[in-house]
Scaffold this active site. Structure first.
Site, PDB file in Angstrom:
ATOM      1  N   THR A 294      10.030 -11.904  10.017  1.00 51.34           N
ATOM      2  CA  THR A 294      10.124 -10.994   8.867  1.00 51.34           C
ATOM      3  C   THR A 294      10.636  -9.631   9.308  1.00 51.34           C
ATOM      4  OG1 THR A 294       8.236 -12.090   7.875  1.00 51.34           O
ATOM      5  CG2 THR A 294       8.806  -9.930   6.989  1.00 51.34           C
TER       6      THR A 294
ATOM      7  N   PHE B 221       0.829  -1.206   0.000  1.00 52.89           N
ATOM      8  CA  PHE B 221       0.000   0.000   0.000  1.00 52.89           C
ATOM      9  C   PHE B 221       0.873   1.270   0.000  1.00 52.89           C
ATOM     10  CE2 PHE B 221      -1.792   2.788   3.457  1.00 52.89           C
ATOM     11  CZ  PHE B 221      -2.516   3.609   2.605  1.00 52.89           C
TER      12      PHE B 221
ATOM     13  N   ASN C  65       7.300  -9.845  -1.930  1.00 48.99           N
ATOM     14  CA  ASN C  65       6.956 -11.271  -2.062  1.00 48.99           C
ATOM     15  C   ASN C  65       5.454 -11.474  -2.298  1.00 48.99           C
ATOM     16  OD1 ASN C  65       5.866 -10.805   0.428  1.00 48.99           O
ATOM     17  ND2 ASN C  65       6.895 -12.492   1.480  1.00 48.99           N
TER      18      ASN C  65
ATOM     19  N   ALA D  70      11.165   1.512   7.639  1.00 56.56           N
ATOM     20  CA  ALA D  70       9.823   1.803   8.161  1.00 56.56           C
ATOM     21  C   ALA D  70       9.695   1.263   9.578  1.00 56.56           C
ATOM     22  CB  ALA D  70       8.767   1.153   7.281  1.00 56.56           C
TER      23      ALA D  70
ATOM     24  N   LYS E 130       9.686  -3.922  15.669  1.00 55.52           N
ATOM     25  CA  LYS E 130      10.041  -2.669  15.006  1.00 55.52           C
ATOM     26  C   LYS E 130      11.012  -1.852  15.855  1.00 55.52           C
ATOM     27  CE  LYS E 130       8.270  -2.758  11.018  1.00 55.52           C
ATOM     28  NZ  LYS E 130       9.194  -2.619   9.863  1.00 55.52           N
TER      29      LYS E 130
ATOM     30  N   TYR F 151       4.746  -6.888  17.647  1.00 55.52           N
ATOM     31  CA  TYR F 151       4.958  -6.023  16.480  1.00 55.52           C
ATOM     32  C   TYR F 151       5.790  -4.804  16.879  1.00 55.52           C
ATOM     33  CZ  TYR F 151       3.744  -2.992  12.527  1.00 55.52           C
ATOM     34  OH  TYR F 151       3.788  -2.156  11.440  1.00 55.52           O
TER      35      TYR F 151
END
Ligand code: UDP
Length: 326
Positions: A95, A11, A32, A117, A158, A154
């Site tokens: 990931t 996005f 991917n 990010a 990050k 999450y």
């Protein structure tokens, strides 16, 4: 310049590709197609300065080919969305941590500039409704929940990315920055990963109940993806010395989820009911949400002379305009 965008069919990545191509750069998307979609970049596939490699950021060999040829890497590939994180915590952690580790190590080796990010999730529960904190600044402390609650995986993944980016900047001199995105929304965002605006718009359009999680008094600052990618572009372009720095990228327009549901219903002309659903019914027991998440964007403004200004109505009109009625 040649810019590699990991997550380039996603996005944010696909919108970033649009603006970078318009600015005359060459864009190489690396994706991917797990959450990214080919249709996001279908309009670019014949562009002579655009290319796509289908690959995973955990596949170092393929990733290295892209990084070797790039002047800048914008690393957006990640497991995103609260829903996905709740459903697939192993994939999220692997990931987000492993992918960023690969990007940084390879960029360091090839001397490539990087933007990573991150997310406003890292602030966790730093801003509760009763707090007198007005906005979250890059240097503020965080309050994350226990490791028993998988949502926080999450934020932690990050946060580790940010630590690693800063470590590469400080120890190896890598030209890298981290970008904390605040609820980036707009056309092309999929509702499949739980994000509220595409879900509300789809529900309103279909005449289904608009499902507000919790009491709906929690607030967010939704940031138009057009503003977010402009900020990224300016940060990549700036001549200022920002190596190792972290930037909030977000809007100051704060809205509760209850108000959001009403605005979506009004703007779509829907007669859907707005219903409240306990978090537990959606995410299982022990889920924690954030009551507020408002960015301080002073640093962004001082660095690039720009902050996201588009408000929630403008975002909703663009999303509704880009969505096919059910
Ligand atoms: N939310 C909601 N209904 C939905 C999806 C989300 O009420 O269908 C709520 C969610 O609980 C959160 C807010 O909307 O308080 C924003 O959710 P989103 O997943 O878009 O982003 P978050 O801020 O949680 O990362």
């Amino acid at each position: 310049m040649t810019i590699l965008i990991t997550g380039g069919a996603g996005f944010i990545g696909s919108h970033l590709a649009d603006v970078l191509l318009d600015a005359g750069h060459t864009v190489h998307a690396y994706d991917n197609l797990s959450t990214g979609r080919r249709e996001n970049i279908a309009h670019l596939e014949d562009h002579d300065r655009f290319s796509l490699t289908i690959g995973n950021v955990l596949d170092r060999h393929t990733l290295e080919q892209g990084i070797r040829e790039a002047d800048v890497v914008v690393h957006l590939a990640a497991a995103v969305g609260v829903k996905r994180v709740m459903e697939k915590p192993v994939e999220t952690i692997k990931t987000n941590v492993g992918g960023t580790e690969n990007v940084l190590e390879l960029a360091d080796y090839h001397g490539t500039k990087v933007a990573i990010a991150s997310t406003s999730e890292v602030y966790g529960k730093a801003m509760q409704k009763d707090d007198d904190l007005d906005a979250l600044s890059e240097t503020d402390d965080w309050t994350l929940g226990t490791t028993e609650k998988r949502r926080w995986a999450y934020a932690c993944s990050k946060a580790m990315d940010e630590f690693l980016a800063k470590a590469y900047a400080d120890e190896h001199g890598l030209d890298v920055i981290s970008l904390r995105f605040f609820n980036t929304v707009g056309p092309r965002q999929s509702g499949r990963y739980g994000m509220v605006i595409p879900n509300f718009v789809r529900q309103a359009r279909a005449g289904e109940d608009i499902r507000v999680f919790g009491d709906g008094k929690q607030t967010r600052c939704f940031t138009h993806v057009y503003d977010a990618v402009e900020a990224v572009q300016r940060l990549i372009d700036t001549e200022k010395e920002i190596r190792g720095e972290v930037f909030n990228i977000g809007s100051h327009h704060e809205i509760s989820i209850n108000e959001l549901a009403e605005r979506v219903r009004d703007l779509t002309g829907s007669s859907s009911d707005i219903v409240h659903v306990p978090y537990e019914d959606v995410y299982g027991p022990g889920f924690e949400d954030m009551r507020r998440r408002t960015p301080n964007v002073t640093k962004l403004k001082e660095t690039i002379g720009f902050v996201p200004e588009r408000d929630t109505d403008e975002i909703l009109k663009d999303v509704i305009g880009a969505t096919t009625p059910a």
